[in-house]
Design an enzyme around this catalytic site. Structure first.
Site, mmCIF file in Angstrom:
data_model
loop_
_atom_site.group_PDB
_atom_site.id
_atom_site.type_symbol
_atom_site.label_atom_id
_atom_site.label_comp_id
_atom_site.label_asym_id
_atom_site.label_seq_id
_atom_site.Cartn_x
_atom_site.Cartn_y
_atom_site.Cartn_z
ATOM 1 N N TYR A 1 37.068 56.285 29.567
ATOM 2 C CA TYR A 1 38.439 55.812 29.299
ATOM 3 C C TYR A 1 39.337 56.914 28.757
ATOM 4 O O TYR A 1 40.540 56.942 29.020
ATOM 5 C CB TYR A 1 38.408 54.582 28.375
ATOM 6 C CG TYR A 1 37.933 53.391 29.142
ATOM 7 C CD1 TYR A 1 36.610 52.955 29.081
ATOM 8 C CD2 TYR A 1 38.795 52.755 30.033
ATOM 9 C CE1 TYR A 1 36.165 51.902 29.853
ATOM 10 C CE2 TYR A 1 38.353 51.696 30.811
ATOM 11 C CZ TYR A 1 37.044 51.275 30.730
ATOM 12 O OH TYR A 1 36.603 50.251 31.513
ATOM 13 N N HIS B 1 43.701 42.655 32.325
ATOM 14 C CA HIS B 1 42.460 43.400 32.057
ATOM 15 C C HIS B 1 42.626 44.377 30.908
ATOM 16 O O HIS B 1 41.835 45.298 30.765
ATOM 17 C CB HIS B 1 42.013 44.133 33.330
ATOM 18 C CG HIS B 1 41.556 43.188 34.403
ATOM 19 N ND1 HIS B 1 41.459 43.560 35.729
ATOM 20 C CD2 HIS B 1 41.191 41.888 34.344
ATOM 21 C CE1 HIS B 1 41.043 42.517 36.426
ATOM 22 N NE2 HIS B 1 40.883 41.490 35.626
ATOM 23 N N GLY C 1 48.681 46.089 46.342
ATOM 24 C CA GLY C 1 47.706 47.154 46.065
ATOM 25 C C GLY C 1 46.449 46.691 45.374
ATOM 26 O O GLY C 1 45.964 47.362 44.461
HETATM 27 C C1 BV8 Z 1 35.371 36.805 34.384
HETATM 28 C C2 BV8 Z 1 39.212 46.830 33.542
HETATM 29 C C3 BV8 Z 1 34.959 34.597 33.555
HETATM 30 C C4 BV8 Z 1 38.230 47.933 33.496
HETATM 31 C C5 BV8 Z 1 38.430 45.502 35.359
HETATM 32 C C6 BV8 Z 1 28.354 38.402 37.696
HETATM 33 C C7 BV8 Z 1 28.336 38.609 36.324
HETATM 34 C C8 BV8 Z 1 29.496 38.588 35.549
HETATM 35 C C9 BV8 Z 1 30.701 38.352 36.165
HETATM 36 C C10 BV8 Z 1 30.718 38.173 37.537
HETATM 37 C C11 BV8 Z 1 29.566 38.180 38.308
HETATM 38 N N1 BV8 Z 1 29.920 37.971 39.610
HETATM 39 C C12 BV8 Z 1 31.263 37.843 39.680
HETATM 40 C C13 BV8 Z 1 31.743 37.945 38.426
HETATM 41 C C14 BV8 Z 1 33.111 37.880 38.035
HETATM 42 C C15 BV8 Z 1 33.589 39.314 37.867
HETATM 43 C C16 BV8 Z 1 33.844 39.866 39.247
HETATM 44 O O1 BV8 Z 1 34.775 39.458 39.889
HETATM 45 N N2 BV8 Z 1 32.986 40.811 39.665
HETATM 46 C C17 BV8 Z 1 33.158 41.406 40.979
HETATM 47 C C18 BV8 Z 1 32.658 42.853 40.941
HETATM 48 C C19 BV8 Z 1 32.363 40.572 41.971
HETATM 49 N N3 BV8 Z 1 34.789 39.213 37.104
HETATM 50 C C20 BV8 Z 1 34.723 39.332 35.775
HETATM 51 O O2 BV8 Z 1 33.727 39.634 35.150
HETATM 52 C C21 BV8 Z 1 36.016 39.015 35.063
HETATM 53 N N4 BV8 Z 1 35.769 38.031 34.052
HETATM 54 O O3 BV8 Z 1 35.112 36.436 35.503
HETATM 55 O O4 BV8 Z 1 35.243 35.975 33.268
HETATM 56 C C22 BV8 Z 1 36.249 33.866 33.576
HETATM 57 C C23 BV8 Z 1 36.901 33.627 34.794
HETATM 58 C C24 BV8 Z 1 38.095 32.920 34.787
HETATM 59 C C25 BV8 Z 1 38.654 32.506 33.590
HETATM 60 C C26 BV8 Z 1 37.991 32.777 32.394
HETATM 61 C C27 BV8 Z 1 36.798 33.473 32.385
HETATM 62 C C28 BV8 Z 1 36.575 40.238 34.407
HETATM 63 C C29 BV8 Z 1 36.922 41.253 35.480
HETATM 64 C C30 BV8 Z 1 37.688 42.396 34.854
HETATM 65 C C31 BV8 Z 1 36.891 43.684 34.997
HETATM 66 N N5 BV8 Z 1 37.723 44.779 34.546
HETATM 67 N N6 BV8 Z 1 39.275 46.431 34.907
HETATM 68 C C32 BV8 Z 1 38.872 49.176 33.965
HETATM 69 O O5 BV8 Z 1 39.944 49.111 34.585
HETATM 70 O O6 BV8 Z 1 38.269 50.197 33.702
HETATM 71 S S1 BV8 Z 1 38.349 45.253 37.012
HETATM 72 C C33 BV8 Z 1 38.933 46.641 37.773
HETATM 73 O O7 BV8 Z 1 38.479 46.612 39.097
HETATM 74 C C34 BV8 Z 1 40.411 46.658 37.883
HETATM 75 O O8 BV8 Z 1 41.069 46.209 36.746
HETATM 76 C C35 BV8 Z 1 40.663 45.831 39.085
HETATM 77 O O9 BV8 Z 1 40.779 44.492 38.741
HETATM 78 C C36 BV8 Z 1 39.398 46.029 39.858
HETATM 79 C C37 BV8 Z 1 39.708 46.939 40.998
HETATM 80 O O10 BV8 Z 1 40.529 46.188 41.802
HETATM 81 P P1 BV8 Z 1 41.872 46.779 42.407
HETATM 82 O O11 BV8 Z 1 42.879 46.905 41.337
HETATM 83 O O12 BV8 Z 1 42.172 45.899 43.544
HETATM 84 O O13 BV8 Z 1 41.532 48.247 42.880
HETATM 85 P P2 BV8 Z 1 40.628 48.685 44.113
HETATM 86 O O14 BV8 Z 1 40.361 50.134 43.961
HETATM 87 O O15 BV8 Z 1 39.488 47.728 44.257
HETATM 88 O O16 BV8 Z 1 41.572 48.467 45.387
HETATM 89 C C38 BV8 Z 1 42.692 49.290 45.586
HETATM 90 C C39 BV8 Z 1 43.568 48.588 46.601
HETATM 91 O O17 BV8 Z 1 44.766 49.321 46.722
HETATM 92 C C40 BV8 Z 1 42.935 48.526 47.974
HETATM 93 O O18 BV8 Z 1 43.194 47.248 48.539
HETATM 94 C C41 BV8 Z 1 43.691 49.613 48.754
HETATM 95 O O19 BV8 Z 1 43.821 49.271 50.127
HETATM 96 C C42 BV8 Z 1 45.027 49.569 48.076
HETATM 97 N N7 BV8 Z 1 45.754 50.839 48.129
HETATM 98 C C43 BV8 Z 1 45.267 52.097 47.927
HETATM 99 N N8 BV8 Z 1 46.279 52.983 48.002
HETATM 100 C C44 BV8 Z 1 47.422 52.281 48.221
HETATM 101 C C45 BV8 Z 1 47.090 50.914 48.298
HETATM 102 N N9 BV8 Z 1 48.005 49.952 48.525
HETATM 103 C C46 BV8 Z 1 49.288 50.344 48.677
HETATM 104 N N10 BV8 Z 1 49.686 51.643 48.622
HETATM 105 C C47 BV8 Z 1 48.784 52.627 48.398
HETATM 106 N N11 BV8 Z 1 49.194 53.908 48.354
#
Ligand code: BV8
Length: 222
Positions: free
Chosen positions: A52, A103, A169
């Site tokens: 971080y 987040h 994004g």
């Molecule tokens: C929750 C902070 C319950 C950290 C982040 C098993 C065990 C435990 C949990 C789970 C499990 N299975 C599933 C889960 C749920 C889990 C989850 O979803 N896991 C995934 C991996 C399957 N979620 C959680 O644990 C969440 N909590 O569920 O609690 C609950 C639910 C509801 C209500 C109450 C309680 C907590 C999740 C938060 C994790 N923390 N971030 C940090 O940032 O260091 S997540 C982190 O990854 C980001 O914050 C972001 O959310 C995620 C990445 O996603 P994106 O932002 O979309 O980025 P990414 O790189 O993936 O994509 C980039 C996009 O941009 C692409 O589409 C690309 O095409 C596009 N792009 C690129 N360049 C451009 C562009 N678009 C336009 N222009 C450009 N130039």
């Protein structure tokens, strides 16, 4: 018109901040899901702080881009609720008046002992004493995998009240953020996805604008 916008790492990509997919989910050969978890922090707080501290320094050097600024303009003409998954402050620095960081934020520090929050130092260490309880259990004020995102009641309400829901994004891989478009549609909103490429939830959108955020967001806002 009431507009609810969800942004992800892609909106900051052209400001030079790497997305999670660009790193194919790895950092210092650790899976981000391993570093960005409470268990990861327990295991190796210094590694997590290194992760971080690097991102805090990257974000401090980055500048808001045309997409951040276009969203700030949108809020001048419509009732906009801006929800971001991003932990950088480029929306605020780009002029958006109110940003919901579901987040958490790189600018925040949290005491893992007593829950006290304070502004983060540029370089944070686990042994930094909490200003409130004095315990050396300082962590970034970030929502890790397995933790409950912040402001969910407010976010659900903004999605349910929206006439239009836009996702910009984001890959649609992380829940509950990825489920917001479907929730918006179920509540009668139009939905639009602005992204370089299809996301994991493109099927939830009635409209799509494909291209880099600095092009498609200003065009969409105009
Ligand atoms: C929750 C902070 C319950 C950290 C982040 C098993 C065990 C435990 C949990 C789970 C499990 N299975 C599933 C889960 C749920 C889990 C989850 O979803 N896991 C995934 C991996 C399957 N979620 C959680 O644990 C969440 N909590 O569920 O609690 C609950 C639910 C509801 C209500 C109450 C309680 C907590 C999740 C938060 C994790 N923390 N971030 C940090 O940032 O260091 S997540 C982190 O990854 C980001 O914050 C972001 O959310 C995620 C990445 O996603 P994106 O932002 O979309 O980025 P990414 O790189 O993936 O994509 C980039 C996009 O941009 C692409 O589409 C690309 O095409 C596009 N792009 C690129 N360049 C451009 C562009 N678009 C336009 N222009 C450009 N130039």
């Amino acid at each position: 018109m009431r507009i609810t916008v969800l942004t992800g790492a892609g909106i900051s990509a052209e400001s030079g901040i790497r997305t999670f997919r660009a790193t194919d989910g790895l950092w210092e050969s650790h899976r981000i899901e391993d570093v960005a978890t409470p268990q990861g922090f327990q295991r190796d707080p210094a590694l997590v702080h290194r992760f971080y501290n690097q991102r805090r320094a990257d974000a401090a050097r980055a500048q808001p881009n045309l997409a951040h600024r276009a969203l700030a303009r949108l809020a001048e003409h419509h009732r906009v609720t801006l929800v971001t998954q991003n932990v950088d402050d480029l929306h605020e620095r780009g002029g958006s008046p109110e940003v919901i960081h579901m987040h958490g934020s790189l600018l925040g520090a949290l005491c893992a002992g007593c829950g006290h929050r304070w502004p983060a130092a540029l370089v944070m260490r686990a042994l930094d004493p909490c200003p409130s309880c004095g315990k050396p259990q300082t962590r970034p004020d970030i929502v890790w995998f397995g933790e409950i995102p912040y402001h969910m009641e407010r976010i659900w309400e903004a999605v349910e009240q929206a006439d239009l829901f836009a996702a910009i994004g984001t890959s649609g891989l992380v829940y509950p953020a990825a489920g917001l478009a479907q929730h918006a549609r179920r509540n009668g909103a139009e939905t639009v996805e602005l992204n370089l490429a299809a996301s994991a939830v493109s099927r939830d959108f009635t409209d799509r604008r494909t291209g880099p955020a600095t092009e498609v967001v200003p065009q969409w806002v105009a």
